[in-house]
Scaffold this active site. Structure first.
Site, PDB file in Angstrom:
ATOM      1  N   HIS A 269       0.701  -1.339   0.011  1.00 40.11           N
ATOM      2  CA  HIS A 269      -0.011   0.280  -0.122  1.00 40.11           C
ATOM      3  C   HIS A 269       0.663   1.231  -0.056  1.00 40.11           C
ATOM      4  CE1 HIS A 269      -3.580   2.063   0.111  1.00 40.11           C
ATOM      5  NE2 HIS A 269      -4.334   1.534   1.038  1.00 40.11           N
TER       6      HIS A 269
ATOM      7  N   TYR B 193     -13.323   5.437   9.849  1.00 40.95           N
ATOM      8  CA  TYR B 193     -12.632   6.205   8.709  1.00 40.95           C
ATOM      9  C   TYR B 193     -13.287   5.691   7.369  1.00 40.95           C
ATOM     10  CZ  TYR B 193      -8.603   6.557   5.357  1.00 40.95           C
ATOM     11  OH  TYR B 193      -7.475   6.666   4.363  1.00 40.95           O
TER      12      TYR B 193
ATOM     13  N   SER C  80     -12.361   5.770   3.435  1.00 46.87           N
ATOM     14  CA  SER C  80     -11.303   6.444   2.507  1.00 46.87           C
ATOM     15  C   SER C  80     -11.919   7.123   1.315  1.00 46.87           C
ATOM     16  CB  SER C  80     -10.624   5.450   1.952  1.00 46.87           C
ATOM     17  OG  SER C  80      -9.681   5.785   0.901  1.00 46.87           O
TER      18      SER C  80
ATOM     19  N   THR D 118      -5.249  10.167  -0.576  1.00 46.22           N
ATOM     20  CA  THR D 118      -6.807  10.083   0.099  1.00 46.22           C
ATOM     21  C   THR D 118      -7.020  11.139   1.030  1.00 46.22           C
ATOM     22  OG1 THR D 118      -5.976   8.426   1.739  1.00 46.22           O
ATOM     23  CG2 THR D 118      -6.555   7.401  -0.312  1.00 46.22           C
TER      24      THR D 118
END
Length: 669
Positions: A387, A500, A502, A513
């Protein structure tokens, strides 16, 4: 940017934001004769797309990620805190914010703007964001690497492991070549694709100066070009473990791929000396050779070492290299891509499928590679990706384009299987081990097995309710899913928590993001109303409350997508005070700041016709990781959590109840 030129060597090593990239001074000249020049049919095989627009056509004209107004950021921050704090905590947080606004905040904001002005080639968040990922010492699987699984082929004969692997590999290399030669279609979001995603658009945009291309596309066609700076990290790329901070390395000079099976490594070239893709049957014969290897599983499966803590892995990897594995590691690191062939079938066991692509046993994985293309014994395929280098936008584009390619024009067919022989040009790579490496592998296997046993994975799919019905009700489908996640947790724990969601900021140069804070006062009010057994609120009123939740969520989504969220801005200001050499501001000392960033519900959507499933691990020990999809007539989610902290299956049951509650409110007359 710093350049480090190796002595008397042609390549140049470039370090950009912690990424080490190996670049050739010039591409090798082709040795083609006139007879070897490729025809149109050849080009059709070589490239997945042949756009008349350069892939990076819009890159120079993309707007920069804006730095929000400090006052607005603080207002949005307080709005996000309000539903999760008790009154006394909120008053303290409000006081900290006010002191920040009249104290260090304006000075830090000015400094951030000045730094941003000096770095006009990128965004204000880029360096900090790379640094955050690459300095984190946690292992990559579960903590960071997400996965996506392809929908199965319409013709089950194409699910054969050899056939599927060959077609996916060829289409991936076609995508890579189109990207590298800059003939891949630029990534553009068309508001009205039926009217604008056509040759007229491309011809007009080819004439617009590059510096004006973004605004020309937006104003003339309502088509929004997206940042493509991450795409060059898709191939030839790997994350190298180093003490304190990893680096990303790219070597785009190679022609080979690496294949893993039973913990062994194999390699073969997919491009010839003229940079052309080998014919389908030759590639298939190489894979057949690997699949025909009936030897035992690797005695020293070093792939499991990529599941360990990063400093530990850095030390072990250095030792691996020192005892004679330098060339092996270089071959893996520099490969165009990594293909993983698994020995188990997963299609009939959905939870097994999810676990296979999320983490597996670790023995037949190399989690450091930019992405791994994984194909199970029964042909079920997907990707697990690292990532730090990029986000889901780039990976999903690759994923969708490759899926479309193998659906519409597979290059290798089931009837071809019997006509090919095993290709002896494949090299099986040897691993040199010693007692230290043997012990490290044994310990990594033990720790990883204990880790994945702690992880709970469950899912839920709800049919008969999706995008279409949400639109008839006048609500955002994404808002409904986010509301369901809130309601499920409230049913389970009777509390509102940091959440959260994204949101991509790829409409901006080097955008990554932003966070949508989907736990709001509106969702809190609705959760309390639905779960209150003595409530006398009518269905009509509940419906209005759901619509209010949707309106608020849509506003937050719009702000985040336009670079007007508060999370990344505060993240950068929190980094900036350290560089400024001042005392830590009260806003960041406040425990509520850490509470908001301890995301109990971490969510991300994976909605695409090409995606059958997708998920990731929880980002905090006592949280949930929730990957979800929204389709025309169904909703679905995959949840993960650690079983000693949270009950994943119980959460999924509450999610089932929550979605049904919301749906029934809309259906009630």
């Amino acid at each position: 940017m710093s350049l480090l030129v190796a002595k008397r060597l042609k390549p140049i090593y470039v370090k950009i934001n912690g990424c080490t990239i190996l670049l050739p001074l010039q591409r090798p000249r082709s040795t083609q004769t006139a007879a070897q020049i490729r025809s149109k049919d050849d080009d059709d095989y070589e490239y997945i797309q042949k756009s008349i627009l350069n892939t990076m056509r819009f890159q120079g004209g993309l707007p920069r990620l804006p730095i929000p107004e400090l006052k607005k950021t603080c207002e949005r921050y307080l709005s996000a805190q309000k539903p999760i704090l008790i009154e006394e905590q909120f008053k303290h947080t409000e006081s900290c914010v006010q002191r920040f606004l009249v104290g260090d905040g304006p000075k830090l904001q000015t400094g951030l703007k000045l730094t941003n002005f000096r770095k006009r080639h990128t965004s204000y968040i880029t360096e900090y964001w790379f640094d955050m990922y690459l300095r984190d010492r946690k292992p990559l699987p579960i903590n960071y690497n997400p996965f996506m699984v392809f929908t199965p082929e319409r013709d089950p004969r194409y699910e054969n492991q050899l056939v599927k692997s060959t077609n996916l590999l060829i289409s991936s290399i076609r995508f890579m070549k189109s990207l590298r030669d800059r003939v891949l279609e630029p990534h553009v979001y068309h508001m009205f694709p039926e009217k604008t995603d056509n040759e007229k658009y491309r011809k007009v945009m080819r004439l617009v100066p590059s510096s004006l291309s973004f605004y020309g596309s937006m104003l003339l066609f309502k088509a929004f070009p997206l940042d493509m700076s991450q795409y060059d990290n898709l191939f030839h790329s790997t994350r190298i473990p180093e003490l304190e901070k990893d680096m990303i390395q790219i070597d785009n000079t190679t022609r080979h791929v690496v294949v893993m099976r039973k913990g062994h490594f194999y390699t073969f070239n997919v491009l010839d000396e003229n940079d052309h893709i080998y014919p389908p049957k030759e590639i298939a014969s190489s894979l057949k050779f690997i699949l025909s290897d009936d030897g035992d599983a690797a005695r020293n499966p070093i792939g499991v070492l990529t599941t360990t803590e990063r400093d530990s892995w850095a030390v072990t990897r250095h030792h691996l290299s020192e005892i004679g594995n330098y060339d092996l590691l270089k071959t893996i690191d520099s490969a165009i891509m990594l293909l993983v062939l698994d020995e188990e079938s997963v299609a009939t066991d959905y939870k097994k499928l999810l676990r296979t692509f999320l983490h597996g046993s670790g023995l037949n994985r190399w989690f450091d590679k930019s992405f791994s293309l994984i194909v199970a014994k029964d042909g079920t395929a997907g990707v697990n990706f690292e990532h730090s280098w990029g986000d889901g936008v780039a990976v999903l584009r690759y994923f969708e384009d490759v899926k479309k390619d193998i659906d519409e024009k597979p290059r290798f067919h089931p009837e071809d299987v019997d006509s090919i022989s095993s290709n002896a040009t494949v090299r099986k790579l040897s691993v040199i081990s010693d007692n230290k490496i043997d012990a490290a592998i044994a310990e990594a296997k033990k720790q990883y097995n204990e880790w994945i046993q702690e992880l709970g994975v469950d899912y839920y799919i709800y049919g008969g309710f999706g995008k279409k019905e949400c639109k008839t009700f006048g609500v955002s489908p994404d808002a409904i899913m986010q509301l369901a996640f809130q309601l499920a947790h409230y049913k389970q724990e009777r509390e509102m928590v940091a959440t959260y969601e994204s949101c991509s900021t790829a409409a901006f140069k080097h955008g990554r993001t932003e966070t949508i804070r989907s736990c709001t006062l509106e969702t809190k009010a609705l959760c309390e109303a639905i779960t209150n057994s003595s409530s006398i609120i009518s269905n009509a009123e509940l419906k209005k409350m759901i619509i209010n939740c949707s309106v608020t969520h849509s506003r937050l989504t719009r702000e985040a997508a336009l670079g007007q969220g508060f999370d990344r801005h505060l993240f950068a200001l929190n980094k900036a005070w350290k560089k400024a050499g001042i005392q830590k501001p009260a806003i960041f000392e406040d425990p509520s700041y850490e509470t908001l960033n301890h995301n109990i519900l971490s969510t991300s959507t994976l909605s695409s016709p090409a995606v059958a499933a997708g998920a990731f691990g929880p980002v905090v020990k006592n949280g949930y990781g929730i990957g979800y999809m929204i389709q025309d007539n169904r909703l679905g989610a995959v949840a993960t959590s650690y079983q000693d902290q949270r009950n994943t299956s119980d959460y999924i049951q509450n999610l089932k109840s929550a979605i049904k509650d919301i749906h029934n409110i809309f259906l009630a007359k």
